[in-house]
Design an enzyme around this catalytic site. Structure first.
Site, PDB file in Angstrom:
ATOM      1  N   GLU A   1      -9.869  46.563 -13.675  1.00  0.00           N
ATOM      2  CA  GLU A   1      -9.160  47.058 -14.859  1.00  0.00           C
ATOM      3  C   GLU A   1      -8.901  48.561 -14.755  1.00  0.00           C
ATOM      4  O   GLU A   1      -9.683  49.273 -14.124  1.00  0.00           O
ATOM      5  CB  GLU A   1     -10.005  46.789 -16.122  1.00  0.00           C
ATOM      6  CG  GLU A   1     -10.468  45.360 -16.271  1.00  0.00           C
ATOM      7  CD  GLU A   1     -11.482  45.163 -17.391  1.00  0.00           C
ATOM      8  OE1 GLU A   1     -11.528  45.994 -18.312  1.00  0.00           O
ATOM      9  OE2 GLU A   1     -12.228  44.165 -17.327  1.00  0.00           O
TER      10      GLU A   1
ATOM     11  N   LYS B   1      -9.243  52.235 -16.172  1.00  0.00           N
ATOM     12  CA  LYS B   1     -10.202  52.859 -17.100  1.00  0.00           C
ATOM     13  C   LYS B   1      -9.400  53.786 -18.013  1.00  0.00           C
ATOM     14  O   LYS B   1      -8.997  54.869 -17.627  1.00  0.00           O
ATOM     15  CB  LYS B   1     -11.271  53.637 -16.351  1.00  0.00           C
ATOM     16  CG  LYS B   1     -12.403  54.094 -17.279  1.00  0.00           C
ATOM     17  CD  LYS B   1     -13.595  54.638 -16.536  1.00  0.00           C
ATOM     18  CE  LYS B   1     -14.735  54.961 -17.479  1.00  0.00           C
ATOM     19  NZ  LYS B   1     -14.326  55.792 -18.640  1.00  0.00           N
TER      20      LYS B   1
ATOM     21  N   LYS C   1     -13.788  56.455 -10.303  1.00  0.00           N
ATOM     22  CA  LYS C   1     -12.905  57.443 -10.931  1.00  0.00           C
ATOM     23  C   LYS C   1     -11.981  58.080  -9.896  1.00  0.00           C
ATOM     24  O   LYS C   1     -12.257  58.036  -8.692  1.00  0.00           O
ATOM     25  CB  LYS C   1     -13.747  58.557 -11.590  1.00  0.00           C
ATOM     26  CG  LYS C   1     -14.908  58.059 -12.425  1.00  0.00           C
ATOM     27  CD  LYS C   1     -14.502  57.713 -13.840  1.00  0.00           C
ATOM     28  CE  LYS C   1     -14.310  58.930 -14.670  1.00  0.00           C
ATOM     29  NZ  LYS C   1     -15.393  59.282 -15.564  1.00  0.00           N
TER      30      LYS C   1
HETATM   31  C1  LIG Z   1     -17.941  51.341 -20.905  1.00  0.00           C
HETATM   32  C2  LIG Z   1     -16.827  50.442 -20.414  1.00  0.00           C
HETATM   33  C3  LIG Z   1     -15.530  50.916 -20.263  1.00  0.00           C
HETATM   34  N1  LIG Z   1     -14.613  50.069 -19.795  1.00  0.00           N
HETATM   35  N2  LIG Z   1     -13.260  50.272 -19.554  1.00  0.00           N
HETATM   36  C4  LIG Z   1     -12.796  49.102 -19.076  1.00  0.00           C
HETATM   37  N3  LIG Z   1     -11.510  48.892 -18.709  1.00  0.00           N
HETATM   38  N4  LIG Z   1     -13.766  48.173 -19.022  1.00  0.00           N
HETATM   39  C5  LIG Z   1     -14.900  48.762 -19.481  1.00  0.00           C
HETATM   40  N5  LIG Z   1     -16.144  48.254 -19.618  1.00  0.00           N
HETATM   41  C6  LIG Z   1     -17.111  49.085 -20.079  1.00  0.00           C
HETATM   42  O1  LIG Z   1     -18.390  48.671 -20.224  1.00  0.00           O
HETATM   43  C7  LIG Z   1     -18.651  47.275 -19.818  1.00  0.00           C
HETATM   44  C8  LIG Z   1     -18.861  47.244 -18.313  1.00  0.00           C
HETATM   45  C9  LIG Z   1     -19.928  46.841 -20.539  1.00  0.00           C
END
Ligand SMILES: Cc1c[n+]2nc(N)[nH]c2nc1OC(C)C
Length: 324
Positions: A114, A116, A315
């Site tokens: 995905e 970020k 990142k």
């Molecule tokens: C903090 C976070 C941030 N993000 N951003 C995405 N795209 N997925 C995602 N998953 C997260 O935490 C899960 C892995 C629990």
């Protein structure tokens, strides 16, 4: 001919359908002017019959008056942060730790990959399909109740699009401000001698922390879900990717760049392709999030104190302030 209740119900269902087509499938079936006409038709009917207004009506997005402050909310499941990788080697070390740890090692190892999004993480609760509460991530354990502001974000449904909603569903994701809206907001702020925002992330944070929902409602905010938290009264799919597809099917927007990758090589290809696409997305991302797709494996791997063992944020190298 339909009585008032039927007219109101039909208008609400029609508006919800068109909101779904526009915001979730990016495939509007009617021009914006036609949507506005239907919206104002419902608004007028509700004004003539205020006793028929319900909180989940598409017209009820903007709260009445400003709050004095934000209530605190404790997350039932902590909203954890992510471990970072800054190189292929660090990502490969992450994968090796997983391979060494798994009792049975599937070949290939499938990752849900995905973008970020560079915004604010939020938690949104739906009870019997109706949006009831929303909170910021805060320190991961306790956040601020921003329900009234979240309700103003046009691509967040006030009601799930299903006849068989879960008793309780928690949707977690990112609220962000696309570049186009950010630039417009700063231009208008300059014209009115108001302060401008340094970047879209700050603009999104400032907009969500407004005590007056009317101000938040005028800000171009967008939400994309990235995981399910609490889920009661529903049998969820066995993989993360399918859960995201399920969220989309009930009206929750999910980023269109999400994809499955089998094995590390394909994951690193995804990382590089997102790095290439980055300047053309129209919103800020600060990397990618690469997750083991199978929920059983996620459970087996669990979490290190603050972050899951089964996911990592890879990142991009820090960029000098983007000259937007
Ligand atoms: C903090 C976070 C941030 N993000 N951003 C995405 N795209 N997925 C995602 N998953 C997260 O935490 C899960 C892995 C629990």
């Amino acid at each position: 001919i339909m009585d008032i209740n039927q007219q109101i119900k039909q208008l609400r269902d029609t508006l919800r359908y068109h909101e779904y087509q526009y915001h979730v499938l990016d495939d509007p079936k009617i021009p914006d002017a036609e949507y506005d006409r239907l919206f104002h038709q419902l608004k007028a009917l509700e004004q003539q019959h205020p006793e028929l207004i319900t909180a989940d009506s598409p017209t009820q997005r903007v709260g009445a008056k400003p709050l004095a402050g934000f209530a605190q909310i404790t997350h039932e499941l902590p909203m954890l942060s992510l471990d970072n990788a800054f190189s292929d080697e660090e990502f490969n070390a992450f994968v090796k730790r997983i391979q060494d740890r798994l009792i049975v090692l599937p070949q290939p190892l499938t990752f849900c990959c995905e973008p970020k999004l560079d915004g604010l993480a939020v938690s949104i609760f739906y009870v019997n399909g109706v949006l009831t509460q929303a909170a910021t991530r805060g320190d991961g354990t306790t956040g601020e109740d921003i329900t009234l502001n979240i309700r103003t974000i046009r691509n967040i449904p006030l009601q799930l699009l299903t006849d068989n909603p879960p008793a309780r569903l928690e949707v977690r994701g990112e609220v962000f401000m696309p570049h186009e809206g950010f630039n417009r907001l700063n231009e208008r702020a300059l014209e009115h001698g108001e302060k401008t925002f340094a970047n879209p992330r700050n603009a999104a944070a400032g907009s969500l922390r407004q005590l007056d929902p009317k101000i938040t409602s005028r800000r171009p905010l967008v939400f994309n879900a990235y995981s399910v938290g609490i889920a009661e009264g529903v049998e969820l799919p066995a993989t993360h990717y399918e859960r995201l597809q399920w969220l989309k099917s009930v009206g929750i927007p999910v980023n269109s760049e999400v994809q499955l990758c089998d094995g590390s090589e394909k994951v690193l290809e995804f990382y590089r392709s997102m790095q290439q696409k980055r300047p053309t997305l129209g919103y800020d991302i600060d990397g990618t999030v690469l997750k083991i797709n199978d929920i059983g494996l996620q459970r087996e791997l669990g979490f290190i104190s603050k972050a899951p063992r089964w996911a990592i944020a890879y990142k991009f190298p820090a960029q000098e302030e983007l000259t937007r």
